[in-house]
Enzyme design. Structure first.
Site, PDB file in Angstrom:
ATOM      1  N   PRO A   1       0.806  -1.213   0.000  1.00 31.31           N
ATOM      2  CA  PRO A   1       0.000   0.000   0.000  1.00 31.31           C
ATOM      3  C   PRO A   1       0.847   1.274   0.000  1.00 31.31           C
ATOM      4  CG  PRO A   1      -0.625  -1.514   1.772  1.00 31.31           C
ATOM      5  CD  PRO A   1       0.666  -1.979   1.228  1.00 31.31           C
ATOM      6  N   GLU A   2       0.705   2.044  -1.061  1.00 30.54           N
ATOM      7  CA  GLU A   2       1.311   3.371  -1.137  1.00 30.54           C
ATOM      8  C   GLU A   2       0.169   4.379  -1.105  1.00 30.54           C
ATOM      9  OE1 GLU A   2       4.118   3.632  -4.407  1.00 30.54           O
ATOM     10  OE2 GLU A   2       4.487   1.493  -4.322  1.00 30.54           O
TER      11      GLU A   2
END
Length: 289
Positions: free
Chosen positions: A2-3
């Site tokens: 997750p960015e």
DNA sequence: CGCATTTCCTGGAGGC
DNA sequence: TGCCTCCAGGAAATGC
């Protein structure tokens, strides 16, 4: 992994269900993912109302009544899901928080345990539990600020990954932005001219916005709170595409290791020297998936 | 201080 | 099929 776009997606999807919800029973089944003393956590959370769910960098932030904040970092494999209380519990589910008056609960799961949970309150015990310092949000960054950031000798790729410099980019979107801007990952940040700097900033923003529109990128583990995958993967131009043809020029995508991280780039579109013509820059910016 | 390198962790992939 | 090794990487810790 997750960015920013993935975390933004998660925050946006959690917000409608959690805003104004009141937290009730809290179950911590693995307490080393809680930063600080995990024991008072259930008591601290129970009865608090969720005022707002938002994102800062790669963190999910829940503003709670009484001035408390519950912060999640998802690390590599972390997920936050909303499920029925009676739904089967996957392994590596470390934290469950029930929602008062419903049969729903929030679950934090993280097999690799690179993620973590912070509870920030006015209680003395928690005040000292600070999270690491963060640079500005890339989507709010202005060119003047960005140029100041670039006044360093480091290669551009690790600079973009440094959360104290710019907060929210990870490996995928750094590589995608650099490709979109035609910048080689090893280029020294301070060797980018004004043109390249503004192009790179525009590409960072457009890449992030587009990824948000497609709910982010699922390579392996990332899921939205409802369990769905992000669909941006099919639009990736370089990340994870070693040996495959560049979608712009057909050259073979290469992978190198920069600061201990995989870096995917096109040797044709991203040259280290800067003698690309303006025409090609325009074509590059117009390219849409 | 600035920057590079090492460490944490598990499951999936690939070799044989 | 099973067993083994390698590898992914965010960010804190450590090294120089």
């Amino acid at each position: 992994m997750p960015e920013l776009p993935e975390v933004e997606t998660i925050a946006r999807q959690l917000a409608p269900e959690l805003t104004n919800a009141v937290l009730s029973r809290v179950l911590v089944s693995r307490d080393d993912i809680i930063h600080g003393d995990p024991r008072p956590l259930p008591g601290l959370l129970r009865g608090r109302r969720v005022d707002r769910v938002h994102r800062r960098a790669k963190r999910i932030v829940m503003d709670l009544s009484g001035g408390a904040q519950l912060v999640f970092h998802l690390g590599m494999t972390g997920t936050l899901t909303m499920t029925r209380v009676r739904a089967a519990v996957d392994n590596h589910t470390h934290l469950r928080i029930r929602i008062r008056g419903t049969d729903r609960e929030l679950r934090f799961r993280d097999p690799r345990r690179f993620g973590g949970v912070w509870c920030l309150t006015d209680q003395p015990k928690y005040v000292g539990q600070k999270l690491g310092p963060l640079g500005p949000e890339p989507l709010e960054l202005r060119i003047k600020q960005f140029k100041a950031i670039l006044r360093r000798s480091r290669p551009i790729k690790p600079l973009l990954l440094d959360q104290t410099v710019v907060a929210g980019l990870g490996n995928i979107y750094s590589d995608e932005s650099l490709h979109a801007a035609g910048v080689h990952p090893l280029t020294r940040a301070d060797s980018l001219d004004g043109d390249a700097a503004s192009r790179l900033l525009r590409c960072i923003k457009s890449t992030l916005r587009r990824a948000i529109r497609f709910s982010g990128t699922t390579m392996m583990d990332y899921r939205t709170p409802s369990g769905a995958k992000g669909s941006f993967r099919r639009f990736l131009r370089v990340y994870g595409r070693e040996g495959e043809p560049c979608r712009r020029c057909r050259a073979s995508i290469e992978r190198i290791v920069v600061a201990g991280r995989s870096s995917f780039f096109c040797p044709q579109c991203q040259r280290r020297t800067r003698e690309r013509g303006k025409v090609r820059r325009c074509e590059r910016e117009k390219m849409r998936t």
